[in-house]
Design a protein around this motif. Structure first.
Motif, PDB file in Angstrom:
ATOM      1  N   ILE A  19       0.836  -1.200   0.000  1.00 40.37           N
ATOM      2  CA  ILE A  19       0.000   0.000   0.000  1.00 40.37           C
ATOM      3  C   ILE A  19       0.871   1.249   0.000  1.00 40.37           C
ATOM      4  N   LEU A  20       1.940   1.230   0.783  1.00 44.48           N
ATOM      5  CA  LEU A  20       2.857   2.365   0.827  1.00 44.48           C
ATOM      6  C   LEU A  20       3.490   2.601  -0.540  1.00 44.48           C
ATOM      7  N   MET A  21       3.860   1.555  -1.243  1.00 41.14           N
ATOM      8  CA  MET A  21       4.458   1.695  -2.578  1.00 41.14           C
ATOM      9  C   MET A  21       3.453   2.301  -3.555  1.00 41.14           C
ATOM     10  N   PHE A  22       2.177   1.903  -3.465  1.00 39.10           N
ATOM     11  CA  PHE A  22       1.157   2.487  -4.330  1.00 39.10           C
ATOM     12  C   PHE A  22       0.968   3.974  -4.022  1.00 39.10           C
ATOM     13  N   VAL A  23       0.985   4.334  -2.765  1.00 35.82           N
ATOM     14  CA  VAL A  23       0.846   5.736  -2.379  1.00 35.82           C
ATOM     15  C   VAL A  23       2.025   6.547  -2.915  1.00 35.82           C
ATOM     16  N   VAL A  24       3.227   6.015  -2.795  1.00 35.19           N
ATOM     17  CA  VAL A  24       4.422   6.698  -3.311  1.00 35.19           C
ATOM     18  C   VAL A  24       4.337   6.828  -4.824  1.00 35.19           C
ATOM     19  N   LEU A  25       3.890   5.788  -5.505  1.00 38.53           N
ATOM     20  CA  LEU A  25       3.765   5.815  -6.962  1.00 38.53           C
ATOM     21  C   LEU A  25       2.752   6.874  -7.403  1.00 38.53           C
ATOM     22  N   ILE A  26       1.630   6.944  -6.716  1.00 39.42           N
ATOM     23  CA  ILE A  26       0.624   7.950  -7.043  1.00 39.42           C
ATOM     24  C   ILE A  26       1.172   9.357  -6.789  1.00 39.42           C
ATOM     25  N   ALA A  27       1.907   9.536  -5.703  1.00 38.67           N
ATOM     26  CA  ALA A  27       2.501  10.844  -5.401  1.00 38.67           C
ATOM     27  C   ALA A  27       3.506  11.246  -6.481  1.00 38.67           C
ATOM     28  N   VAL A  28       4.312  10.306  -6.937  1.00 36.22           N
ATOM     29  CA  VAL A  28       5.291  10.596  -7.995  1.00 36.22           C
ATOM     30  C   VAL A  28       4.573  10.998  -9.277  1.00 36.22           C
ATOM     31  N   PHE A  29       3.549  10.241  -9.650  1.00 35.72           N
ATOM     32  CA  PHE A  29       2.787  10.599 -10.851  1.00 35.72           C
ATOM     33  C   PHE A  29       2.174  11.985 -10.713  1.00 35.72           C
ATOM     34  N   TYR A  30       1.651  12.301  -9.561  1.00 39.59           N
ATOM     35  CA  TYR A  30       1.019  13.600  -9.365  1.00 39.59           C
ATOM     36  C   TYR A  30       2.041  14.723  -9.504  1.00 39.59           C
ATOM     37  N   PHE A  31       3.174  14.628  -8.798  1.00 43.17           N
ATOM     38  CA  PHE A  31       4.133  15.735  -8.783  1.00 43.17           C
ATOM     39  C   PHE A  31       4.962  15.847 -10.057  1.00 43.17           C
TER      40      PHE A  31
END
Length: 125
Positions: A19-31
């Protein structure tokens, strides 16, 4: 079914890391992808909203001309010396050449003023 309800701590830790990896991936895509694209869209819309009669523009198709009239969603360009006029949608405007030229002139003037100031300081010493 009962097996999934009574998970061990190793399984929950593995699930949390996933779940943490998915959150980090979404944050990277966003920024790195979504946010910069939204900024570019806002800047392009602001440029299109600030167009005025007489500006020299380039369309996304490569047509260069001066704005003759502006309506809500369209504008009319005069493209050459023989006064050919073409109507375009506002979203077809790629760049405002007049604004870019003015910005370049202002930048050149600032650089010249800084250089003159440096030369004056050197002269005073």
């Amino acid at each position: 079914m009962f097996f999934f309800l009574t998970s061990t701590s190793a399984t929950s830790a593995s699930g949390m890391s996933t779940i943490l990896m998915f959150v980090v991936l979404i944050a990277v895509f966003y920024f790195f992808l979504i946010r910069p694209e939204n900024k570019r869209k806002k800047q392009a819309q602001a440029m299109r909203d600030s167009l005025k009669v007489g500006d020299n523009i380039t369309t996304i198709g490569g047509v260069v001309g001066d704005i003759v009239t502006i309506k809500d969603d369209t504008l009319v360009l005069e493209t050459s010396a023989d006064r050919v006029r073409i109507e375009f949608a506002k979203f077809a405007v790629s760049t405002n050449n007049s604004a870019e030229k003015e910005a370049a002139k202002e930048k050149a003037a600032m650089l010249a003023a800084k250089k003159a100031e440096k030369d004056k300081k050197k002269k005073d010493k």
